[in-house]
Design a protein around this motif. Structure first.
Motif, PDB file in Angstrom:
ATOM      1  N   MET A 100      35.382 -30.494 -21.996  1.00 28.39           N
ATOM      2  CA  MET A 100      34.634 -31.555 -21.320  1.00 28.39           C
ATOM      3  C   MET A 100      34.782 -32.886 -22.061  1.00 28.39           C
ATOM      4  SD  MET A 100      33.404 -30.486 -18.596  1.00 28.39           S
ATOM      5  CE  MET A 100      33.244 -28.905 -17.821  1.00 28.39           C
ATOM      6  N   GLU A 101      34.691 -32.843 -23.378  1.00 30.94           N
ATOM      7  CA  GLU A 101      34.864 -34.065 -24.169  1.00 30.94           C
ATOM      8  C   GLU A 101      36.273 -34.619 -24.016  1.00 30.94           C
ATOM      9  OE1 GLU A 101      33.690 -33.442 -28.232  1.00 30.94           O
ATOM     10  OE2 GLU A 101      31.726 -32.709 -27.648  1.00 30.94           O
TER      11      GLU A 101
ATOM     12  N   ALA B 156      36.720 -36.110 -20.521  1.00 31.50           N
ATOM     13  CA  ALA B 156      36.036 -37.407 -20.427  1.00 31.50           C
ATOM     14  C   ALA B 156      36.879 -38.509 -21.069  1.00 31.50           C
ATOM     15  CB  ALA B 156      34.666 -37.327 -21.081  1.00 31.50           C
TER      16      ALA B 156
ATOM     17  N   SER C 172      34.408 -24.714 -23.853  1.00 30.20           N
ATOM     18  CA  SER C 172      34.163 -25.565 -22.687  1.00 30.20           C
ATOM     19  C   SER C 172      33.678 -26.960 -23.091  1.00 30.20           C
ATOM     20  CB  SER C 172      33.168 -24.906 -21.740  1.00 30.20           C
ATOM     21  OG  SER C 172      31.932 -24.676 -22.399  1.00 30.20           O
TER      22      SER C 172
ATOM     23  N   VAL D  80      37.239 -29.049 -14.221  1.00 27.66           N
ATOM     24  CA  VAL D  80      37.663 -28.961 -15.625  1.00 27.66           C
ATOM     25  C   VAL D  80      37.336 -27.578 -16.170  1.00 27.66           C
ATOM     26  CG1 VAL D  80      37.295 -29.853 -17.962  1.00 27.66           C
ATOM     27  CG2 VAL D  80      37.489 -31.446 -16.035  1.00 27.66           C
ATOM     28  N   SER D  81      36.165 -27.062 -15.865  1.00 27.81           N
ATOM     29  CA  SER D  81      35.766 -25.727 -16.331  1.00 27.81           C
ATOM     30  C   SER D  81      36.684 -24.639 -15.789  1.00 27.81           C
ATOM     31  CB  SER D  81      34.328 -25.420 -15.913  1.00 27.81           C
ATOM     32  OG  SER D  81      33.444 -26.260 -16.578  1.00 27.81           O
TER      33      SER D  81
ATOM     34  N   ASP E  49      33.359 -31.822 -13.276  1.00 22.43           N
ATOM     35  CA  ASP E  49      33.142 -30.912 -14.399  1.00 22.43           C
ATOM     36  C   ASP E  49      33.510 -29.484 -14.010  1.00 22.43           C
ATOM     37  OD1 ASP E  49      32.270 -33.020 -15.939  1.00 22.43           O
ATOM     38  OD2 ASP E  49      30.146 -32.517 -15.776  1.00 22.43           O
ATOM     39  N   ASP E  50      33.210 -29.109 -12.762  1.00 22.32           N
ATOM     40  CA  ASP E  50      33.545 -27.758 -12.302  1.00 22.32           C
ATOM     41  C   ASP E  50      35.050 -27.531 -12.325  1.00 22.32           C
ATOM     42  OD1 ASP E  50      30.897 -27.061 -11.928  1.00 22.32           O
ATOM     43  OD2 ASP E  50      30.914 -27.565  -9.790  1.00 22.32           O
TER      44      ASP E  50
END
Length: 84
Positions: free
Chosen positions: A45-46, A49, A41, A64-65, A61-62
């Motif tokens: 996230m990186e 971004a 994860s 993407v997760s 973020d949710d």
């Protein structure tokens, strides 16, 4: 930015999180879970971004997760690009 392609995503993943020598990213990986590709994860996230900065978009973020595969992440990113 034009639609993000699988090749674009591969480039960003490798640039942000490296590449697992045991995984061939050059094949058809659209529906392979990120965990099987060697990305956790934090790596996602990186990578997200970096894509957000490059494309001038924002995704949660949710969301993407919740994107478990490259196909899901591409759909998320490209949906945000189309909404610009």
């Amino acid at each position: 930015m034009a639609q993000l392609t699988l090749d674009d995503l591969r480039r960003v993943l490798v640039a942000c999180a490296g590449e697992n020598d045991d995984v061939d990213l050059s094949g058809d990986i659209l529906d392979v879970p990120f965990e099987e590709l060697g990305y956790d994860s934090l790596a996602l996230m990186e990578s997200a971004a970096a894509i957000e900065r490059e494309a001038g978009i924002s995704v949660s973020d949710d969301a993407v997760s919740d994107a478990r595969t490259p196909r899901a992440l591409l759909e998320l990113i490209n949906g945000a690009v189309r909404a610009l």
